[in-house]
Design a protein around this motif. Structure first.
Motif, short mmCIF file in Angstrom:
data_model
loop_
_atom_site.label_atom_id
_atom_site.label_comp_id
_atom_site.label_asym_id
_atom_site.label_seq_id
_atom_site.Cartn_x
_atom_site.Cartn_y
_atom_site.Cartn_z
N SER A 323 0.68 -1.08 0.16
CA SER A 323 -0.10 -0.20 0.04
C SER A 323 0.88 1.22 -0.05
CB SER A 323 -0.86 0.12 1.17
OG SER A 323 -1.61 -1.30 1.11
N PRO A 324 0.43 2.17 -0.52
CA PRO A 324 1.16 3.48 -0.46
C PRO A 324 1.39 4.15 0.68
CG PRO A 324 -0.65 4.05 -1.44
CD PRO A 324 -0.99 2.30 -1.40
N LEU A 325 2.41 4.84 0.74
CA LEU A 325 2.76 5.79 1.98
C LEU A 325 2.06 6.94 2.03
CD1 LEU A 325 6.55 5.20 2.11
CD2 LEU A 325 4.96 4.25 3.92
N PRO A 326 1.63 7.56 3.29
CA PRO A 326 0.87 8.82 3.39
C PRO A 326 2.28 10.02 3.05
CG PRO A 326 0.81 7.53 5.33
CD PRO A 326 1.56 6.76 4.68
N SER A 327 1.82 11.12 2.80
CA SER A 327 2.54 12.03 2.13
C SER A 327 3.74 12.52 3.22
CB SER A 327 1.92 13.37 1.74
OG SER A 327 1.04 13.81 2.81
N LEU A 328 3.18 12.44 4.60
CA LEU A 328 4.16 12.77 5.70
C LEU A 328 4.61 11.65 6.55
CD1 LEU A 328 2.35 16.27 6.91
CD2 LEU A 328 4.38 15.82 5.38
N MET A 329 5.74 11.60 7.11
CA MET A 329 5.97 10.55 7.93
C MET A 329 5.38 10.77 9.31
SD MET A 329 10.27 10.15 7.65
CE MET A 329 10.31 8.71 8.49
N TYR A 330 4.99 9.69 9.85
CA TYR A 330 4.17 9.53 11.06
C TYR A 330 5.07 10.33 12.26
CZ TYR A 330 2.31 7.74 15.62
OH TYR A 330 1.74 7.52 16.72
N GLN A 331 4.41 10.87 13.12
CA GLN A 331 5.26 11.37 14.42
C GLN A 331 4.44 10.86 15.33
OE1 GLN A 331 4.94 15.74 14.06
NE2 GLN A 331 6.34 15.91 12.46
N LEU A 332 5.23 10.51 16.55
CA LEU A 332 4.59 9.99 17.69
C LEU A 332 3.84 10.99 18.46
CD1 LEU A 332 4.70 7.81 19.78
CD2 LEU A 332 6.70 8.98 20.89
N LYS A 333 2.67 10.54 19.05
CA LYS A 333 1.59 11.34 19.60
C LYS A 333 1.67 11.10 21.21
CE LYS A 333 -1.46 12.11 15.63
NZ LYS A 333 -2.73 11.98 15.17
N TYR A 334 1.48 12.05 21.86
CA TYR A 334 1.18 11.81 23.44
C TYR A 334 -0.16 12.31 23.73
CZ TYR A 334 6.27 12.04 23.22
OH TYR A 334 7.73 11.58 22.93
N ILE A 335 -0.69 11.93 24.83
CA ILE A 335 -2.08 12.21 25.22
C ILE A 335 -2.06 12.44 26.68
CG2 ILE A 335 -4.25 11.21 25.45
CD1 ILE A 335 -3.67 9.11 23.38
N THR A 336 -2.54 13.42 27.32
CA THR A 336 -2.66 14.12 28.30
C THR A 336 -4.05 14.68 28.60
OG1 THR A 336 -1.85 15.47 30.29
CG2 THR A 336 -1.77 16.45 27.94
N ARG A 337 -4.46 14.92 30.00
CA ARG A 337 -5.77 15.54 30.21
C ARG A 337 -5.64 16.67 30.81
NH1 ARG A 337 -10.72 12.91 29.51
NH2 ARG A 337 -11.52 13.84 31.45
N ALA A 338 -6.73 17.78 30.49
CA ALA A 338 -6.43 19.03 31.39
C ALA A 338 -7.96 19.73 31.31
CB ALA A 338 -5.37 19.93 30.54
N THR A 339 -8.14 20.58 32.31
CA THR A 339 -9.39 21.31 32.46
C THR A 339 -9.35 22.60 31.89
OG1 THR A 339 -9.84 19.98 34.64
CG2 THR A 339 -11.00 22.25 34.18
N SER A 344 -10.43 30.33 29.20
CA SER A 344 -10.69 29.61 28.00
C SER A 344 -9.58 29.21 27.49
CB SER A 344 -11.56 30.59 27.14
OG SER A 344 -12.01 29.82 26.20
N HIS A 345 -8.62 28.50 28.31
CA HIS A 345 -7.20 27.91 27.79
C HIS A 345 -7.19 26.75 28.55
CE1 HIS A 345 -6.35 31.89 26.09
NE2 HIS A 345 -5.33 31.61 25.27
N VAL A 346 -6.44 25.70 27.94
CA VAL A 346 -5.86 24.61 28.63
C VAL A 346 -4.22 24.72 28.70
CG1 VAL A 346 -7.96 23.01 28.17
CG2 VAL A 346 -5.73 23.31 26.57
#
Length: 516
Positions: A323-339, A344-346
């Motif tokens: 299958s063809p590759l996406p146009s951009l390389m994958y970048q590692l994602k991080y997940i966090t939570r905030a209130t 009006s900012h996190v």
């Protein structure tokens, strides 16, 4: 009669008796056949050179092909068999193509050489050839289907130039199922960052994406192993979603599930580890350059008893169906939570930076997903804000449409209240709060800074806080950190000015600890 054909039950009984050491005369009596017939089947058994267990595993049709064929001239039979075997390397490569079966290849062969071999005889000879060429060979991998990945058990070393310390580094190996095209890279650790980085480099090395990636039960790949439903880590699932592939963890304690990569690791020890064993490397980059040169030789080397290499099969059969590759390389994602704050900012704790969200979400819990370049903010699986990542501590990134208008922003926090509060502490404090409010494009962005400064009066008293604000005004630095630094060091006493700068070895009216 020596050419008399016996039934399958008698044939299997003959094989059992002969391999048990029973004499020809006893076999002839027990089966009720002539001595010549017994000698004929003994000759066929010795000629085929199969064990009793291997023959017992064959079905009646294959067994009949072996022992029931009509007598032919030995020289003619050898020539026909050699001619058939000359096609087997071609058949082996073609079977890796999607949709190609042995039956189709047999039909192609019969068109050119009619009446030479039945389909069952053809399959039997092909299986025999496969066992002889490569006893551990697997021929069920289709092009574009699976990629197997694993870390080697042994490690390579990198030397620290400054200290002379020898550090072990991990070695990551991947192999494509159909072509056995191999990729090898040294990496510092087996952590999530390095593991996903390796996977990304592999796919771009192959210039395509397989249908599935088979991994070991690494902690960075599998949260919880299970025979039927293993739980994949969120980061690896995100990676698989980005490249439109599937993750297939192997079963625990079932090394045969990844036998292809296990065999590739053994070859890597011989063709990469051994040549590098006497060479010293002082960086990962230097080591990986050496690995890349040896890896290229490995992939271009002809396979044993075959006229083609791994790279040949990859380019001809496998690469076109990845299958063809996406146009951009994958970048590692991080997940966090905030209130969402009242501004009006996190707050993204990793960067100590604020990002805006629509004001209607004030007080709500958000999921923040961020990578090297972007920050995405989600509420209940729906993305409500997108920002480019900014590495500025205590800064604000604001979208104008996210902020409430003056008549919509209903809260006890407003500029007038903070100015009035500052005035009650002292003139310098009021001016300092005013400067902070003027500093931001939107006053709401400065409310937490103002609140943090003004509440310090409960600990230090109004007089000390007002003096600290006056000193900070002289430095032209307007943030909470500098006020805290002045109060902690007791520098709200103006007479300590020279002592402070002498200790910090800084010129007067320049940056001090905590100033930004």
């Amino acid at each position: 009669m020596a050419n008399k054909k016996i039934g399958m039950l008698h044939l299997r009984q003959f094989l059992r008796l002969y391999t048990s050491g029973v004499s020809k005369l006893q076999i002839s009596k027990q089966l009720g056949v002539s001595m010549n017939t017994v000698k004929k089947y003994i000759h066929l058994y010795n000629e085929h050179q199969f064990t009793f267990d291997e023959l017992q595993a064959l079905n009646d049709e294959d067994l009949d092909d072996l022992f029931g064929a009509a007598p032919v001239d030995v020289r003619d039979q050898d020539n026909v068999h050699k001619q058939l075997e000359s096609f087997f390397p071609y058949f082996s490569k073609e079977l890796k193509c999607v949709g190609v079966t042995r039956y189709l290849l047999w039909e192609e062969y019969i068109d050119k050489h009619p009446l030479e071999y039945s389909y069952s005889r053809f399959c039997f000879n092909y299986r025999t050839w496969c066992k002889r060429v490569n006893p551990s060979m697997h021929i069920d991998h289709k092009a574009g289907d699976k990629m197997f990945v694993d870390y080697t058990g042994k490690k390579l070393q990198v030397i620290n130039k400054e200290t002379g310390e020898i550090k072990d580094v991990e070695v990551f190996v991947s192999v494509l199922g159909a072509s056995e095209m191999t990729f090898v890279e040294a990496t510092s650790t087996q952590t999530k960052e390095d593991f996903l980085s390796n996977l990304t480099k592999i796919l771009h090395y192959y210039c395509g994406v397989p249908a599935a990636i088979v991994t070991d039960n690494l902690r960075t790949a599998v949260k919880k192993s299970h025979k039927y439903e293993p739980i994949i880590t969120d980061s690896l699932l995100d990676f698989a979603s980005y490249y439109s592939t599937t993750i297939l963890p192997t079963r625990a304690y079932h090394s045969k599930d990844k036998s292809l990569v296990e065999n590739a690791v053994r070859i890597v020890y011989t063709r990469i580890f051994a040549p590098l064993r006497k060479t010293q490397f002082f960086s990962l980059e230097e080591l990986n350059k050496a690995i890349a040169l040896l890896l290229e030789q490995h992939n271009k080397a002809s396979l044993q008893r075959k006229k083609y290499s791994r790279e040949d099969v990859f380019l001809e059969v496998q690469k076109p169906v990845l299958s063809p590759l996406p146009s951009l390389m994958y970048q590692l994602k991080y997940i966090t939570r905030a209130t969402v704050h009242k501004t009006s900012h996190v707050y993204l704790n990793k960067d100590k930076h604020y990002y805006s969200v629509p004001f209607s979400y004030i007080g709500k819990k958000m999921n923040i997903i961020f990578n090297k370049n972007t920050v995405e903010i989600y509420f209940e699986q729906r993305r409500i804000a997108f920002h480019h990542r900014v590495l500025l501590k205590y800064g604000y990134t604001t979208v104008k449409e996210h902020m409430p208008s003056s008549h919509q922003f209903v809260t006890e926090w407003n500029p007038s209240r903070f100015l009035s509060w500052g005035r009650s502490i002292g003139e310098s404090c009021e001016k300092y709060i005013e400067k902070i409010l003027e500093k931001k494009q939107y006053p709401e962005q400065s409310y937490k800074t103002c609140l943090g400064i003004l509440t310090l009066s409960k600990k230090t008293g109004n007089h000390r806080l007002d003096n600290a604000c006056k000193r900070a005004m002289d430095y032209e630095r307007y943030n909470l950190a500098i006020i805290k630094s002045i109060l902690e060091r007791g520098l709200d006493n103006l007479s300590n000015d020279d002592e402070f700068f002498q200790e910090k070895k800084l010129p007067k009216h320049k940056n001090i600890r905590g100033a930004k």
